[in-house]
Design a protein around this motif. Sequence first.
Motif, PDB file in Angstrom:
ATOM      1  N   THR A 152       8.682  -2.853  10.012  1.00 27.51           N
ATOM      2  CA  THR A 152       8.865  -2.867   8.648  1.00 27.51           C
ATOM      3  C   THR A 152       9.909  -1.354   7.763  1.00 27.51           C
ATOM      4  O   THR A 152      10.226  -1.526   6.860  1.00 27.51           O
TER       5      THR A 152
ATOM      6  N   THR B  33       4.231  -1.297  14.778  1.00 30.50           N
ATOM      7  CA  THR B  33       5.901  -1.928  15.552  1.00 30.50           C
ATOM      8  C   THR B  33       6.840  -1.155  15.234  1.00 30.50           C
ATOM      9  O   THR B  33       8.007  -0.953  15.661  1.00 30.50           O
ATOM     10  N   GLY B  34       6.789  -0.452  13.770  1.00 32.15           N
ATOM     11  CA  GLY B  34       8.279   0.006  13.254  1.00 32.15           C
ATOM     12  C   GLY B  34       9.180  -0.729  12.586  1.00 32.15           C
ATOM     13  O   GLY B  34       9.654  -0.574  12.036  1.00 32.15           O
TER      14      GLY B  34
ATOM     15  N   ARG C 136       0.585  -1.351   0.053  1.00 33.44           N
ATOM     16  CA  ARG C 136       0.136   0.067  -0.358  1.00 33.44           C
ATOM     17  C   ARG C 136       1.450   1.276  -0.277  1.00 33.44           C
ATOM     18  O   ARG C 136       0.597   2.488  -0.848  1.00 33.44           O
TER      19      ARG C 136
ATOM     20  N   ASP D 173       4.649   4.770   3.954  1.00 35.76           N
ATOM     21  CA  ASP D 173       3.931   3.509   3.823  1.00 35.76           C
ATOM     22  C   ASP D 173       2.721   3.763   4.340  1.00 35.76           C
ATOM     23  O   ASP D 173       2.006   5.361   4.886  1.00 35.76           O
TER      24      ASP D 173
HETATM   25  P1  AMP Z   1       5.231  -2.301  11.359  1.00 34.33           P
HETATM   26  O1  AMP Z   1       5.850  -3.398  10.782  1.00 34.33           O
HETATM   27  O2  AMP Z   1       4.808  -3.402  12.165  1.00 34.33           O
HETATM   28  O3  AMP Z   1       5.467  -1.396  11.681  1.00 34.33           O
HETATM   29  O4  AMP Z   1       3.598  -2.715  10.307  1.00 34.33           O
HETATM   30  C1  AMP Z   1       3.970  -2.393   9.211  1.00 34.33           C
HETATM   31  C2  AMP Z   1       3.261  -2.016   7.897  1.00 34.33           C
HETATM   32  O5  AMP Z   1       2.062  -3.785   8.024  1.00 34.33           O
HETATM   33  C3  AMP Z   1       2.832  -1.699   6.966  1.00 34.33           C
HETATM   34  O6  AMP Z   1       2.569  -1.760   5.755  1.00 34.33           O
HETATM   35  C4  AMP Z   1       0.793  -1.650   7.099  1.00 34.33           C
HETATM   36  O7  AMP Z   1       0.349  -1.676   6.002  1.00 34.33           O
HETATM   37  C5  AMP Z   1       0.897  -3.157   7.421  1.00 34.33           C
HETATM   38  N1  AMP Z   1       0.038  -2.979   8.806  1.00 34.33           N
HETATM   39  C6  AMP Z   1       0.072  -3.407  10.207  1.00 34.33           C
HETATM   40  N2  AMP Z   1      -0.885  -3.262  11.377  1.00 34.33           N
HETATM   41  C7  AMP Z   1      -1.734  -2.999  10.693  1.00 34.33           C
HETATM   42  C8  AMP Z   1      -2.931  -2.404  10.395  1.00 34.33           C
HETATM   43  N3  AMP Z   1      -4.054  -2.876  11.946  1.00 34.33           N
HETATM   44  N4  AMP Z   1      -4.191  -2.283   9.319  1.00 34.33           N
HETATM   45  C9  AMP Z   1      -3.896  -2.511   8.127  1.00 34.33           C
HETATM   46  N5  AMP Z   1      -2.254  -2.603   8.073  1.00 34.33           N
HETATM   47  C10 AMP Z   1      -1.109  -3.059   8.635  1.00 34.33           C
END
Ligand code: AMP
Length: 178
Positions: A134, A131-132, A66, A126
């Motif tokens: 990615t 959680t950060g 996305r 993004d």
């Molecule tokens: P993170 O690595 O935990 O920060 O997750 C971020 C990535 O996961 C992004 O690329 C988001 O598209 C996806 N993501 C994580 N949690 C959600 C959520 N609650 N709703 C939609 N997308 C999410």
Amino acid sequence: MIQTSPTPADIEGAIRNIADFPKPGIQFKDITPVLADARLFAGSIDLLTAGFKPGMVDAIVGIDARGFIFAAAAALRLEAGFVPVRKKGKLPFQTHEQSYDLEYGANSIAIHTDAVKPGSRVLLIDDLLATGGTAAAAASLLQKVGAEILQISFLIELKFLGGREKLKDYPVSSLVVY
Ligand code: AMP
């Protein structure tokens, strides 16, 4: 009719919350209603690129999948190139890879080794900061190719997950905070 620019609150009003998707306990933030509304989509690009003008940025980097939508539109707006950070195994040329931890297991993302010239000024975009993990992995890939990260921008931040902690070396901006 005079149309005012959308505010973050307008964008928040269009984000759809889906309970227990893709698995129990996750509340998924569905941004498709934002994309489907021309005014909100354009407004989200205005807000994501606020503070930057053409000539200030060499490339906009988007994270699979996305993030691509917002980063590609922002690249056109700022007259900059678009660079994809993709899930491992999807990019055809030589890549750098970076793995990061998930709640269960790990994931890997990749960038082409020649994606940007060393010293390029980039924005990383993004759709959502959770959680950060990615975005931090994408930032280390950008370090590997020698990019200078001017800002990391998200449409949505889930603040209670503390993702900003992993990105504290960079300016971080998010439009809608939960
Ligand atoms: P993170 O690595 O935990 O920060 O997750 C971020 C990535 O996961 C992004 O690329 C988001 O598209 C996806 N993501 C994580 N949690 C959600 C959520 N609650 N709703 C939609 N997308 C999410």
